[in-house]
Design a protein around this motif. Structure first.
Motif, PDB file in Angstrom:
ATOM      1  N   UNK A  30      61.409  19.499   9.099  1.00 42.87           N
ATOM      2  CA  UNK A  30      62.752  20.924   8.833  1.00 42.87           C
ATOM      3  C   UNK A  30      63.695  20.164   9.975  1.00 42.87           C
ATOM      4  N   UNK A  31      65.446  20.302   9.829  1.00 38.81           N
ATOM      5  CA  UNK A  31      66.465  19.267  10.570  1.00 38.81           C
ATOM      6  C   UNK A  31      65.780  18.376  11.542  1.00 38.81           C
ATOM      7  N   UNK A  32      65.553  17.082  10.668  1.00 37.20           N
ATOM      8  CA  UNK A  32      64.706  16.132  11.178  1.00 37.20           C
ATOM      9  C   UNK A  32      63.731  16.399  12.288  1.00 37.20           C
ATOM     10  N   UNK A  33      63.279  17.527  12.396  1.00 33.99           N
ATOM     11  CA  UNK A  33      61.571  17.608  13.805  1.00 33.99           C
ATOM     12  C   UNK A  33      60.543  18.166  13.094  1.00 33.99           C
ATOM     13  N   UNK A  34      59.880  18.545  13.429  1.00 29.93           N
ATOM     14  CA  UNK A  34      58.375  18.591  13.053  1.00 29.93           C
ATOM     15  C   UNK A  34      58.948  20.459  12.672  1.00 29.93           C
ATOM     16  N   UNK A  35      58.867  20.826  11.202  1.00 31.46           N
ATOM     17  CA  UNK A  35      58.966  21.864  10.903  1.00 31.46           C
ATOM     18  C   UNK A  35      57.723  22.587   9.808  1.00 31.46           C
ATOM     19  N   UNK A  83      70.099  21.633   2.464  1.00 32.35           N
ATOM     20  CA  UNK A  83      70.219  20.652   1.513  1.00 32.35           C
ATOM     21  C   UNK A  83      68.920  20.178   1.936  1.00 32.35           C
ATOM     22  N   UNK A  84      68.003  19.351   0.597  1.00 29.15           N
ATOM     23  CA  UNK A  84      66.887  19.098   1.317  1.00 29.15           C
ATOM     24  C   UNK A  84      67.023  17.242   0.858  1.00 29.15           C
ATOM     25  N   UNK A  85      67.095  16.774   1.524  1.00 31.87           N
ATOM     26  CA  UNK A  85      67.085  14.899   1.881  1.00 31.87           C
ATOM     27  C   UNK A  85      65.650  13.992   1.715  1.00 31.87           C
ATOM     28  N   UNK A  86      65.674  13.480   0.264  1.00 33.66           N
ATOM     29  CA  UNK A  86      64.057  12.617   0.449  1.00 33.66           C
ATOM     30  C   UNK A  86      65.029  11.188   0.670  1.00 33.66           C
ATOM     31  N   UNK A  87      63.613  10.959   1.893  1.00 31.49           N
ATOM     32  CA  UNK A  87      64.535   9.660   2.852  1.00 31.49           C
ATOM     33  C   UNK A  87      63.028   8.924   2.294  1.00 31.49           C
ATOM     34  N   UNK A  88      63.193   7.866   1.430  1.00 29.56           N
ATOM     35  CA  UNK A  88      61.967   6.827   0.637  1.00 29.56           C
ATOM     36  C   UNK A  88      61.464   5.855   2.063  1.00 29.56           C
ATOM     37  N   UNK A  89      60.169   5.134   1.412  1.00 24.82           N
ATOM     38  CA  UNK A  89      59.408   4.414   2.335  1.00 24.82           C
ATOM     39  C   UNK A  89      58.994   5.178   3.334  1.00 24.82           C
ATOM     40  N   UNK A 125      54.609   6.738   1.003  1.00 23.19           N
ATOM     41  CA  UNK A 125      56.189   7.033  -0.131  1.00 23.19           C
ATOM     42  C   UNK A 125      57.689   7.405   0.730  1.00 23.19           C
ATOM     43  N   UNK A 126      57.608   8.462   2.306  1.00 21.35           N
ATOM     44  CA  UNK A 126      59.027   8.390   2.659  1.00 21.35           C
ATOM     45  C   UNK A 126      58.784   9.979   2.830  1.00 21.35           C
ATOM     46  N   UNK A 127      59.164  10.259   3.148  1.00 26.57           N
ATOM     47  CA  UNK A 127      59.439  12.038   4.047  1.00 26.57           C
ATOM     48  C   UNK A 127      60.814  12.311   3.534  1.00 26.57           C
ATOM     49  N   UNK A 128      60.169  14.001   2.924  1.00 23.17           N
ATOM     50  CA  UNK A 128      61.546  14.848   2.588  1.00 23.17           C
ATOM     51  C   UNK A 128      61.811  16.130   3.708  1.00 23.17           C
ATOM     52  N   UNK A 129      62.693  15.889   4.141  1.00 21.69           N
ATOM     53  CA  UNK A 129      63.521  16.863   5.695  1.00 21.69           C
ATOM     54  C   UNK A 129      64.611  17.891   4.593  1.00 21.69           C
ATOM     55  N   UNK A 130      63.996  19.379   5.247  1.00 15.65           N
ATOM     56  CA  UNK A 130      64.875  19.701   5.019  1.00 15.65           C
ATOM     57  C   UNK A 130      65.922  20.646   5.383  1.00 15.65           C
ATOM     58  N   UNK A 131      67.207  20.563   5.308  1.00 11.95           N
ATOM     59  CA  UNK A 131      68.353  21.024   6.389  1.00 11.95           C
ATOM     60  C   UNK A 131      68.546  22.520   6.375  1.00 11.95           C
TER      61      UNK A 131
END
Length: 797
Positions: free
Chosen positions: A207-212, A225-231, A245-251
């Motif tokens: 969440x917001x680029x740190x542990x959520x 927004x939801x950011x799906x960062x691949x790889x 496969x990546x991560x999902x960051x919820x902003x």
């Protein structure tokens, strides 16, 4: 709060509609036809002379509001003569005002130029994205740097709150329908969700680029927004929170300088009652202290004969702009609710049925009981401090503290050719997360070469105290269960638990920490060619699983791992078309148990990827197409020689193609589409496992596709009327795939549609999900919703 949610009935649709109409009338007023009036018209543009669609215009003295059309134009009609203050605002831009004079039967012209707002650190650039409203690719979250999409060698997707609002999203995972390759969501016993990314199961822990880390369901009320960062993203993100496969960051939504309130109500199928509020306001005249709160009250039943979800959620946030160098953001997510456990079905490998459709199990039977439920709690505190050290350097300090817990009953089912066994676990499972990051971000030149660099360190700690006891109920016939169907109750389960002898593993404490340092540099060789080089070192300390009953600790170990990353980008056409390639590395610290208690080595994933990114026609068309190859070493799997233990003797390959399109071909018409092909297989496995050369069941469908197209009328008497249609496709997949047993999940195609009428002061929308009433299942063999209707009513103030 849980007691309140259980005992009090949600507001009825008629009452909500009455409040809606009454409020609308009070805001609109009743203007006399004889009163002499004038009008105000104009256009709102960026500093680059591009029109801004959906900007807000406010007449301060009368509180009249309107929004610009996609070409940036606005028009106030029937304004009484006088002198007024007209305010123009748009998220991500500065707010401007000017004094105007309206005269009788005359037209007053007022134009605005809004500049980028440097306070909004989530947007690198807002120009051109006003018409293509679903395009928000410019973000600092992916590279932790002010790096545009066309400059970034990594692939990522962004789902905006505007798209989720148009699709009447009431569940967080429904937003993932718009991300290529995510598939059907996996819902776990406590509401926690994961999806697919490049053939790997990927959680929602950031969440917001740190542990959520949220062990429960995530409410979408405060999602910007939801950011799906691949790889594999091991260089800049904690490996404990990402997959290969990546991560999902919820902003989350942040405060801004213009007062704005939205109250929304959703109702529809399966007894849905959902009330949300989004209130934003400056707290002082200078707008240096900003406040925003989002809240949701949610009540919904399952389409099956039992199952429910009731929750309360509130997310306050505050921003303090101390001066032109220092700003502080503090926000929280607080949730409380109760629900029944998610459906989970496991086939018996000894059975003779190999496809979920062939089982003949009743799609609408839950095989559970509403009293066999659990309670959940969540408190997530986040703080961000930005300090401008100089014109070339800034400091970014982030802190996150999370508490997430479930307490009660969760369930699981095992099925054979004719019978089903129901298992219940009584658990109390709290998680405690602490995450601190310190980044220093620079943007400077060495000679004529531009460098953008981030360097920092991170501390992460995760603790859990797990209390659980599991029992099995007697077998029942799943086609004709009879009276035994109703025996799955708290009383029956509790009696079996009381009769069971306790074991040390009923209560386990876990504690693990990681310490990391990293640096990433983007070096501009020319204005079209740039290179990225990054590296991270992690020290992982696992204190193991401690059982107080016998005083034993198992699985404790320490590891150090390195993770490099390299990338190249060349812009064939400056700011329009770029070719990119990357090598990325990620790792996972393995906490599984070996037979001889020997610690496992970290799993490593190495990705090679290349592709093209396009952003043309004044941002009306944005697309990314890439090919990737991910190889994983030190893969763990069940140890065939020692049941109940794991062995580290495997390698895995996952490669494929991903394509995404976000387009705005003409005014009011928007398209979001994607396609993903993934070829995943175990390339090396321990003898006797029967999985070598086969696709892992958890990799999901090999082919996935998504599409959404909508049109909104931008001029005329019915301006704001819109329609949308889309759907998702997944090819057949496996729940189990071994040499001796395969259990297949069939392919699926779903179709969704919406209609809405969006005005400056209100919005009415309807949505149909799964119009064709397709029967389809997740990897955990959970049946998905049949046709579902949702009505949305929103007031804007």
């Amino acid at each position: 709060m849980t007691h309140f949610l259980r005992k009090n009935h949600p507001p009825s649709l008629s009452l909500i509609f009455f409040i809606f109409v009454l409020t609308l009338c009070l805001n609109t007023g009743f203007a006399s036809a004889e009163t002499p009036t004038g009008s105000i018209k104009g256009i709102v543009k960026t500093s680059d002379n591009e029109p801004i669609g959906l900007a807000t215009l406010l007449i301060k003295e009368t509180n009249q509001r309107t929004m610009t059309s996609v070409n940036g134009r606005f028009n106030f009609k029937k304004v009484k003569p006088g002198t007024y203050t007209l305010v123009a605002s748009f998220v991500g831009s500065t707010t401007k005002s000017q004094q105007i004079t309206v005269t009788e039967n005359a037209e007053t012209v007022a134009d605005f130029i809004l500049e980028d707002d440097s306070k909004n650190l989530q947007e690198v650039s807002v120009k051109g994205h006003k018409t293509n409203k679903f395009l928000k690719k410019e973000t600092e979250d992916v590279a932790r740097l002010p790096l545009k999409n066309l400059e970034n060698p990594q692939v990522y997707s962004v789902v905006t709150s505007e798209l989720m609002k148009e699709q009447v999203v009431t569940s967080y995972v429904d937003g993932f329908k718009n991300i290529p390759g995510t598939g059907v969501p996996l819902v776990y016993n406590n509401g926690r969700t994961t999806l697919l990314s490049r053939g790997f199961t990927t959680g929602n822990f950031i969440r917001n680029s740190v542990a959520g880390y949220n062990f429960n369901a995530i409410d979408p009320a405060d999602i910007e927004k939801i950011e799906a960062i691949k790889g594999p993203t091991g260089t800049l993100f904690n490996s404990s929170l990402a997959s290969f496969g990546g991560l999902f960051n919820r902003v989350t939504k942040q405060p801004f300088g213009t007062p704005h309130t939205e109250i929304a109500y959703q109702t529809g199928s399966f007894d849905l009652n959902r009330l949300t509020a989004d209130v934003n306001t400056p707290l002082n005249h200078d707008k240096t202290l900003l406040f925003r709160v989002n809240a949701a009250l949610h009540n919904e039943h399952s389409f099956q004969d039992a199952g429910y979800n009731r929750s309360f959620f509130v997310a306050p946030s505050i921003t303090y702009i101390v001066n032109d160098r220092l700003s502080v953001d503090v926000d929280a997510e607080i949730g409380n609710g109760s629900a029944t456990s998610a459906y989970r079905l496991a086939p018996d490998p000894k059975a003779k049925i190999y496809n979920i459709k062939d089982l003949g199990i009743d799609y609408k039977r839950s095989f559970a009981n509403n009293n066999l439920d659990y309670q959940s709690r969540q408190i997530d505190i986040y703080a961000l401090v930005n300090y401008k050290i100089s014109d070339n350097w800034k400091s970014q300090t982030m802190f996150n503290k999370t508490f997430s817990t479930t307490k009660g009953f969760v369930t699981a089912f095992t099925i054979s050719d004719t019978a089903i066994r129901r298992q219940a676990t009584k658990e109390d499972y709290p998680y405690y997360i602490t995450n601190v990051q310190q980044n220093f971000i620079g943007d400077f030149k060495i000679g004529r070469f531009r460098n953008r660099i981030v360097t920092g360190f991170e501390y992460y700690n995760q603790k859990s105290n797990n209390t659980n006891v599991s029992v099995n109920m007697p077998l029942i016939n799943y086609k004709n269960p009879g009276a035994a169907y109703n025996n799955f109750t708290p009383e029956k389960v509790s009696a079996l638990i009381a009769a069971q002898a306790p074991i040390p593993g009923n209560y386990v404490q876990n504690n693990q920490s990681s310490y990391a340092a990293y640096v990433s540099d983007v070096f501009n060789i020319t204005d079209r060619l740039n290179a990225m080089a990054s590296i991270r070192i992690d020290r992982f300390e696992n204190k193991g699983a401690y059982t107080p009953a016998d005083g034993k600790t198992t699985g404790n170990f320490n590891q150090t791992a390195w993770s490099p990353k390299f990338g190249l980008v060349y812009q064939l056409v400056k700011d329009k078309v770029s070719l990119f390639g990357n090598y990325m590395n990620g790792f996972n610290n393995v906490t599984a148990t070996s037979f001889d208690n020997t610690p496992f080595k970290p799993q490593y994933a190495n990705q090679w990827e290349g592709g093209v990114k396009v952003d043309v026609w004044d941002h009306k068309l944005s697309s990314t197409v890439s090919y990737y190859d991910i190889s994983v070493t030190n893969t763990t799997m069940d140890d065939p020689a020692h049941p109940g233990f794991s062995t580290q003797a495997g390698t895995q390959l996952s490669k494929g193609i991903e394509a995404e399109l976000i387009a705005n071909p003409f005014a009011g018409f928007n398209i979001v589409g994607g396609f993903a092909y993934n070829n995943s297989k175990i390339t090396s496995a321990a003898p006797g496992t029967g999985i070598q050369g086969l696709r892992p069941g958890a990799s999901g469908p090999a082919r996935l596709a998504n599409l959404w197209a909508s049109y909104r009328i931008t001029n005329g008497k019915v301006e704001g009327l819109g329609f949308g249609v889309g759907g998702n496709y997944g090819s057949s997949s496996y729940q189990t795939n071994t040499a001796t047993f395969k259990f297949t999940i069939p392919s699926y195609t779903t179709v969704d549609a919406t209609a809405f009428y969006d005005q400056p002061k209100y919005r009415i929308g309807v949505k149909f999900d799964n119009l064709t009433n397709e029967k389809y299942w997740s990897f955990r063999l959970a049946p998905q919703n049949p046709t579902r209707f949702t009505l949305n009513l929103t007031l804007k103030m």
